[in-house]
Design a protein around this motif. Structure first.
Motif, PDB file in Angstrom:
ATOM      1  N   SER A  15       0.819  -1.214   0.000  1.00  0.00           N
ATOM      2  CA  SER A  15       0.000   0.000   0.000  1.00  0.00           C
ATOM      3  C   SER A  15       0.848   1.257   0.000  1.00  0.00           C
ATOM      4  O   SER A  15       0.512   2.249  -0.670  1.00  0.00           O
ATOM      5  CB  SER A  15      -0.927  -0.004   1.226  1.00  0.00           C
ATOM      6  OG  SER A  15      -1.745  -1.152   1.233  1.00  0.00           O
ATOM      7  N   GLU A  16       1.968   1.231   0.739  1.00  0.00           N
ATOM      8  CA  GLU A  16       2.810   2.415   0.832  1.00  0.00           C
ATOM      9  C   GLU A  16       3.399   2.792  -0.522  1.00  0.00           C
ATOM     10  O   GLU A  16       3.371   3.957  -0.928  1.00  0.00           O
ATOM     11  CB  GLU A  16       3.923   2.162   1.853  1.00  0.00           C
ATOM     12  CG  GLU A  16       4.713   3.396   2.218  1.00  0.00           C
ATOM     13  CD  GLU A  16       5.775   3.120   3.271  1.00  0.00           C
ATOM     14  OE1 GLU A  16       6.354   4.090   3.787  1.00  0.00           O
ATOM     15  OE2 GLU A  16       6.023   1.921   3.567  1.00  0.00           O
ATOM     16  N   THR A  17       3.916   1.789  -1.242  1.00  0.00           N
ATOM     17  CA  THR A  17       4.474   2.056  -2.567  1.00  0.00           C
ATOM     18  C   THR A  17       3.398   2.533  -3.529  1.00  0.00           C
ATOM     19  O   THR A  17       3.620   3.469  -4.316  1.00  0.00           O
ATOM     20  CB  THR A  17       5.145   0.784  -3.128  1.00  0.00           C
ATOM     21  OG1 THR A  17       6.100   0.293  -2.183  1.00  0.00           O
ATOM     22  CG2 THR A  17       5.842   1.064  -4.438  1.00  0.00           C
ATOM     23  N   ALA A  18       2.224   1.908  -3.478  1.00  0.00           N
ATOM     24  CA  ALA A  18       1.128   2.302  -4.360  1.00  0.00           C
ATOM     25  C   ALA A  18       0.702   3.742  -4.105  1.00  0.00           C
ATOM     26  O   ALA A  18       0.472   4.520  -5.044  1.00  0.00           O
ATOM     27  CB  ALA A  18      -0.060   1.357  -4.170  1.00  0.00           C
ATOM     28  N   GLU A  19       0.610   4.129  -2.827  1.00  0.00           N
ATOM     29  CA  GLU A  19       0.175   5.488  -2.498  1.00  0.00           C
ATOM     30  C   GLU A  19       1.174   6.535  -2.978  1.00  0.00           C
ATOM     31  O   GLU A  19       0.795   7.552  -3.563  1.00  0.00           O
ATOM     32  CB  GLU A  19      -0.012   5.608  -0.977  1.00  0.00           C
ATOM     33  CG  GLU A  19      -0.521   6.979  -0.551  1.00  0.00           C
ATOM     34  CD  GLU A  19      -0.712   7.070   0.956  1.00  0.00           C
ATOM     35  OE1 GLU A  19      -1.058   8.168   1.425  1.00  0.00           O
ATOM     36  OE2 GLU A  19      -0.506   6.051   1.651  1.00  0.00           O
ATOM     37  N   ILE A  20       2.488   6.277  -2.772  1.00  0.00           N
ATOM     38  CA  ILE A  20       3.506   7.240  -3.213  1.00  0.00           C
ATOM     39  C   ILE A  20       3.522   7.341  -4.731  1.00  0.00           C
ATOM     40  O   ILE A  20       3.671   8.431  -5.306  1.00  0.00           O
ATOM     41  CB  ILE A  20       4.886   6.831  -2.675  1.00  0.00           C
ATOM     42  CG1 ILE A  20       4.879   6.815  -1.144  1.00  0.00           C
ATOM     43  CG2 ILE A  20       5.960   7.784  -3.170  1.00  0.00           C
ATOM     44  CD1 ILE A  20       6.137   6.235  -0.541  1.00  0.00           C
ATOM     45  N   ALA A  21       3.378   6.171  -5.434  1.00  0.00           N
ATOM     46  CA  ALA A  21       3.378   6.174  -6.903  1.00  0.00           C
ATOM     47  C   ALA A  21       2.200   6.971  -7.444  1.00  0.00           C
ATOM     48  O   ALA A  21       2.343   7.759  -8.401  1.00  0.00           O
ATOM     49  CB  ALA A  21       3.344   4.745  -7.422  1.00  0.00           C
TER      50      ALA A  21
END
Length: 476
Positions: free
Chosen positions: A387-393
């Motif tokens: 989720s963290e990577t998806a949100e930043i992307a």
């Protein structure tokens, strides 16, 4: 004799496979050291199978398949490996004063005379495909008596010194090198070392299908796994937990990268090696095999000034190749492209590539945060896993960046649900998502084996929906 030494071009023209104009065009374009047959194959005027059939019919030279041919191991001492690889020849058997050899070009009379003079035997020629000869050379020439003795059941592994698996001239090193070389020659995507109760299976994944290459005795398992671990800088004393590593090597003057993964099983450690042939990396959008419609849609997506483009599909479906081809198309002096990958598979000049290292805290999310402070225009994230990577992307795509990444879902529609499941707000997705590409690999039909038939009404409707109009369909 004069009839036998008729020129190859004349034979192909007489058989109707090529025209005189195509022959003249090939002769004018080929380099001085390139053979006519290779040039015709490169131009696409003929196939290797058609070339073999013409030579077999016109010259009366038999065609031999080397896959299951019972080749005498002693034959390899008659012709040096360098000569065999250079001229694509393989010694088969010896009957009296006649030496039977397989050649890719049976009209190479200079090589035939060289063999006759160097061995003292009369030479009898058979035709074989170039790939068939290369595979057979790699199979038989790299095995010496020490490897054969080790493959025997009478071999005592306790007599093998520990340091021998690291010495370049040891039997185990030669065996592992041979397995890697054959896999690369046969264009395998993965090598599987499967320990069983009483043996070790070596399997190659070729064109998406696993095929058993050979079965090794059980007593070789520990040394085989240890040798692979040494090459990948893994801990050879640890066999209870999974490990991941990497091997970089050069094969036939081009670099090859292997990703190593070990997994403890009830019969020992299973090792899988993913082969990344850096010399055959696809960096051209036109070579991806997209239909004209999909090719244009993908090009239009890459022209977007911002947004997020996701590529989805199963493991090994070519997502990374599509990403790299897209990045290569975008690569120029006017833009700053930065990638964060695990691992960096293909290195592209002009692109800043960041390697994920979880041991020191360099995750996709942390790397992506740092990239945003480097004034990027285009960002590539190797894979969206959490989720963290998806949100930043997503937020990076909303702040003026073009973001490319991959995600594991079954189809394009499921990707939206997957991102929402990762706690991405639907209104953010609606604003940031430029496009989703779902892809699969399709096996190509051999030109010599395929045929045609009339399409059914249902197939015609499917082709029409996907902008593919055809009255006939190829089958194998």
């Amino acid at each position: 004799m004069k009839k036998t030494r008729k020129r190859l071009g004349d034979l192909l023209v007489d058989s109707g496979l090529i025209t005189s104009e195509q022959l003249e065009e090939t002769l004018s374009q080929k380099s001085s050291n390139q053979k006519l047959g290779d040039s015709l194959l490169q131009q696409g005027f003929i196939t290797e199978q058609q070339l073999i059939e013409v030579l077999e019919f016109q010259l009366g030279i038999p065609h031999v398949s080397l896959y299951r041919y019972p080749i005498d191991q002693k034959m390899v001492s008659l012709i040096p490996k360098e000569m065999a690889m250079r001229n694509y020849i393989m010694p088969l058997k010896l009957e009296g004063d006649k030496l039977f050899i397989a050649m890719a070009d049976p009209m190479d009379y200079f090589t035939i005379d060289d063999i006759r003079l160097s061995t003292g035997f009369q030479v009898e020629v058979a035709i074989a495909t170039k790939d068939d000869i290369i595979r057979t050379i790699n199979k038989y020439y790299d095995l010496d008596d020490s490897v054969e003795n080790m493959l025997g059941e009478e071999f005592n592994p306790e007599q093998q010194e520990e340091e021998s698996i690291a010495e370049e001239d040891s039997p185990m090193v030669k065996l592992v090198n041979q397995l890697l070389l054959r896999a690369i020659q046969e264009r395998a995507s993965d090598i599987h070392v499967d320990p069983q109760e009483d043996k070790v299976n070596i399997r190659y994944r070729i064109d998406g299908v696993l095929r058993t290459e050979r079965n090794l005795p059980k007593h070789m398992q520990s040394m085989l796994i240890a040798r692979i671990k040494i090459m990948a800088n893994l801990d050879i004393t640890e066999s209870r937990v999974p490990q991941d590593g990497r091997i970089k090597m050069n094969v036939e003057f081009h670099p090859v990268d292997l990703r190593i993964s070990s997994l403890p099983t009830v019969y020992g450690e299973k090792v899988v090696m993913r082969i990344l042939d850096l010399g055959n990396a696809i960096n051209d959008l036109n070579k991806l095999g997209f239909s004209p419609t999909h090719h244009e849609k993908f090009k239009d997506l890459l022209k977007e000034p911002n947004g997020i483009i996701l590529i989805t599909g199963p493991t090994g479906s070519g997502k990374s190749s599509t990403l790299y081809a897209g990045l290569n198309d975008l690569n120029s002096d006017q833009v700053n492209i930065i990638t964060v990958e695990d691992p960096v598979e293909y290195q592209i000049e002009g692109i800043n590539q960041l390697q994920v290292n979880t041991k020191v805290g360099m995750t996709f999310a942390n790397g992506l945060r740092s990239i945003l402070r480097q004034d990027p225009d285009i960002i590539m994230v190797g894979e969206i896993r959490d989720s963290e990577t998806a949100e930043i992307a997503v937020r990076a795509s909303l702040t003026g960046h073009l973001v490319l990444s991959t995600i594991h879902t079954n189809d394009a529609i499921s990707t939206v649900n997957r991102l929402i499941d990762m706690k991405i707000e639907p209104f953010l997705l609606a604003s940031s998502l430029s496009g989703i590409i779902s892809q699969r690999l399709v096996r190509k039909i051999c030109r010599d084996c395929k045929g045609t038939r009339e399409v059914t009404k249902r197939e015609a409707d499917i082709f029409q929906r996907h902008d593919r109009v055809s009255r006939k369909i190829s089958y194998s």
